[in-house]
Design an enzyme around this catalytic site. Structure first.
Site, PDB file in Angstrom:
ATOM      1  N   LYS A 103       5.324   1.647  -0.443  1.00 25.14           N
ATOM      2  CA  LYS A 103       6.358   2.126  -2.375  1.00 25.14           C
ATOM      3  C   LYS A 103       6.895   2.454  -1.296  1.00 25.14           C
ATOM      4  O   LYS A 103       8.180   3.448  -1.657  1.00 25.14           O
ATOM      5  CB  LYS A 103       5.022   2.472  -3.142  1.00 25.14           C
ATOM      6  CG  LYS A 103       4.227   1.596  -3.633  1.00 25.14           C
ATOM      7  CD  LYS A 103       3.855   2.567  -5.035  1.00 25.14           C
ATOM      8  CE  LYS A 103       3.289   0.809  -5.805  1.00 25.14           C
ATOM      9  NZ  LYS A 103       1.652   0.598  -6.157  1.00 25.14           N
ATOM     10  N   GLU A 160       8.077   6.044 -13.969  1.00 28.46           N
ATOM     11  CA  GLU A 160       7.362   5.944 -14.364  1.00 28.46           C
ATOM     12  C   GLU A 160       5.447   6.215 -13.870  1.00 28.46           C
ATOM     13  O   GLU A 160       6.081   5.155 -12.546  1.00 28.46           O
ATOM     14  CB  GLU A 160       7.412   4.957 -15.892  1.00 28.46           C
ATOM     15  CG  GLU A 160       6.956   3.357 -15.405  1.00 28.46           C
ATOM     16  CD  GLU A 160       7.951   2.890 -14.663  1.00 28.46           C
ATOM     17  OE1 GLU A 160       9.548   2.771 -14.346  1.00 28.46           O
ATOM     18  OE2 GLU A 160       7.417   2.097 -13.607  1.00 28.46           O
ATOM     19  N   SER A 168      -0.645  -4.314   2.462  1.00 27.33           N
ATOM     20  CA  SER A 168       0.328  -3.270   1.826  1.00 27.33           C
ATOM     21  C   SER A 168      -0.088  -2.326   2.081  1.00 27.33           C
ATOM     22  O   SER A 168       0.296  -0.964   1.430  1.00 27.33           O
ATOM     23  CB  SER A 168       0.920  -3.917   0.528  1.00 27.33           C
ATOM     24  OG  SER A 168      -0.156  -4.079  -0.777  1.00 27.33           O
TER      25      SER A 168
END
Ligand SMILES: *Cc1c(COP(=O)(O)O)cnc(C)c1O
Length: 417
Positions: free
Chosen positions: A94, A116, A383
């Protein structure tokens, strides 16, 4: 000659019929300005040099490319490799698109960042980088998520972010998105809405693909250096699709490299029991873009379920919807049960603790590898790392010990009070 990369480069927001920017006029002014800024920076080598430096200095890239020799031998088929995005700062891929967007916002003179978050991982990565770059940070969370993700709320607040619980609607992720959109209506100019995956109105799907493509670029170099060829398969889990687009992008125009996205199969195939959007292929518009969305018979967004919060989402990237229809990316699903089984194999065989999301890609690899020959090379995009999943993993894998631990904690709290 396939030219998927070229088509993405030229896209002004559509990928086939998917994508677009279905948002109110006032928000459109904000996202249009972002699109213009991104297209300019995209052509500026100085910007990419700045981002490369941040990848290195802040996140520790390049991340490792790890041959899984013991697992490959045990399964008796293909050779497996992990691309370990869990080694990034904040524990997952991320940070790649958070870094990219923070740099774009700075170039635009936007000093206020909103985002968010559902499970909290995206909010945490955003709050971390806002602290580092001295930006104001406001994070919206559904009230239910705010309560159950209290440890992440704590860290976001310690990092200087304002975390706002959203008490409207179902009090979960989609309501937090609505609250963030409303915020943008009242701050059309000075605020950047930092979207956490390759979804949303133009330019987010395209822009975040560009910020994540570093994953596949590193895999290409590392694969050539380690095995002397490109991989035969690249596997990645798919929530919104950012780690998958990151791992796939560099191979889109290499037809010999098979690309497989793994969705959350949840605990059943009935509506509401999974988050496998590519099994029902229902098209719609939601949260500013046209793509595949899980819906009920009336076209309302359907509830989703997955053991993994990061894959528990009703929609999917318009870029992946298009690549699916083009036959370039295949999709599979891993069930909650398969994912829990994978824990029992992957951790003790390789000493890796993948995130629950990434474990979906591993679960698919465990089923796929034995069907392939030993000269086949399969890369699993890991990930993120799995320490964040302690409570949910322990609840399923050591339920009795979990209950005992929680009771002990509660007793010690009440005796000290
Ligand atoms: C958020 C998250 C995902 C899902 O998001 P994508 O945009 O589909 O990549 C997957 N893995 C990890 C570790 C995550 O934190």
């Amino acid at each position: 000659m396939p030219d998927f990369k070229e088509q993405i480069a030229r896209s002004e927001g559509y990928f086939g019929e998917y994508g677009g920017a279905y948002v109110p006029e006032a928000i459109r002014a904000n996202t249009d300005a972002l699109a213009v800024a991104f297209e300019t920076l995209k052509e500026d080598p100085g910007f990419w040099a700045e981002l490369q430096q941040a990848y290195r200095e802040v996140s520790g890239r390049p991340t490792a490319f790890t041959p899984l020799r013991r697992l490959s031998t045990q399964l008796g088929g293909a050779q497996l490799y992990a691309k370990n995005e869990g080694l990034n700062h904040t524990g997952a891929h991320k940070i790649n698109h958070v870094l990219g967007q923070v740099l774009v916002a700075r170039h635009m003179g936007r000093r206020r960042i909103i985002a968010e978050t559902g499970a909290g991982q995206h909010g945490l990565a955003t709050a971390t980088l806002c602290a580092r770059y001295g930006l104001e940070c406001v994070i919206y969370m559904g009230y239910k998520d705010y309560l159950r993700q209290r440890p992440n709320v704590f860290w976001m607040e310690m990092l200087g972010a304002t975390v706002i619980p959203v008490k409207e609607g179902q009090q979960t992720l989609n309501d937090a998105v609505v609250a963030a959109m409303k915020d943008l209506l009242t701050h059309p100019l000075d605020t950047h809405y930092l979207i956490g995956t390759v979804v949303g109105p133009h330019p987010y799907p395209k822009m975040n693909t560009y910020f994540q493509k570093i994953i596949g670029e590193e895999v290409r170099t590392q694969s050539l250096a380690t095995i002397g060829q490109l991989p035969d398969y690249v596997l990645a889990c798919v929530g919104g699709g950012s780690n998958a687009m990151g791992a796939f992008y560099d191979f889109l125009d290499e037809p010999a490299v098979k690309l497989v996205g793994v969705e959350a199969g949840g605990h059943g195939t009935a509506p509401g029991e999974h988050a496998a959007r590519f099994t029902s292929l229902q098209k719609g518009i939601f949260e500013g873009y046209f793509s595949y969305f899980l819906q009920d018979d009336d076209g309302n967004i359907a509830p989703t379920a997955s053991i993994s919060a990061g894959l528990d989402y009703c929609g999917v990237s318009p870029v992946l919807a298009w690549l699916h229809d083009q036959g370039r990316v295949q999709f599979a699903a891993a069930t909650d049960a398969q994912v829990l089984d994978a824990y029992r194999t992957v951790l003790r065989t390789e000493g890796l603790v993948p995130a629950m999301e990434s474990m979906h890609a591993f679960a698919h690899a465990l089923a796929l590898a034995p069907t392939l020959s030993p000269d086949t090379h399969v890369v699993i995009n890991m990930s993120g790392r799995g320490e964040k999943d302690l409570f949910i993993a322990m609840e399923h894998l050591q339920p009795a010990q979990m209950t005992e631990f929680m009771q002990l904690k509660l007793t010690s709290l009440t005796t000290h009070a």
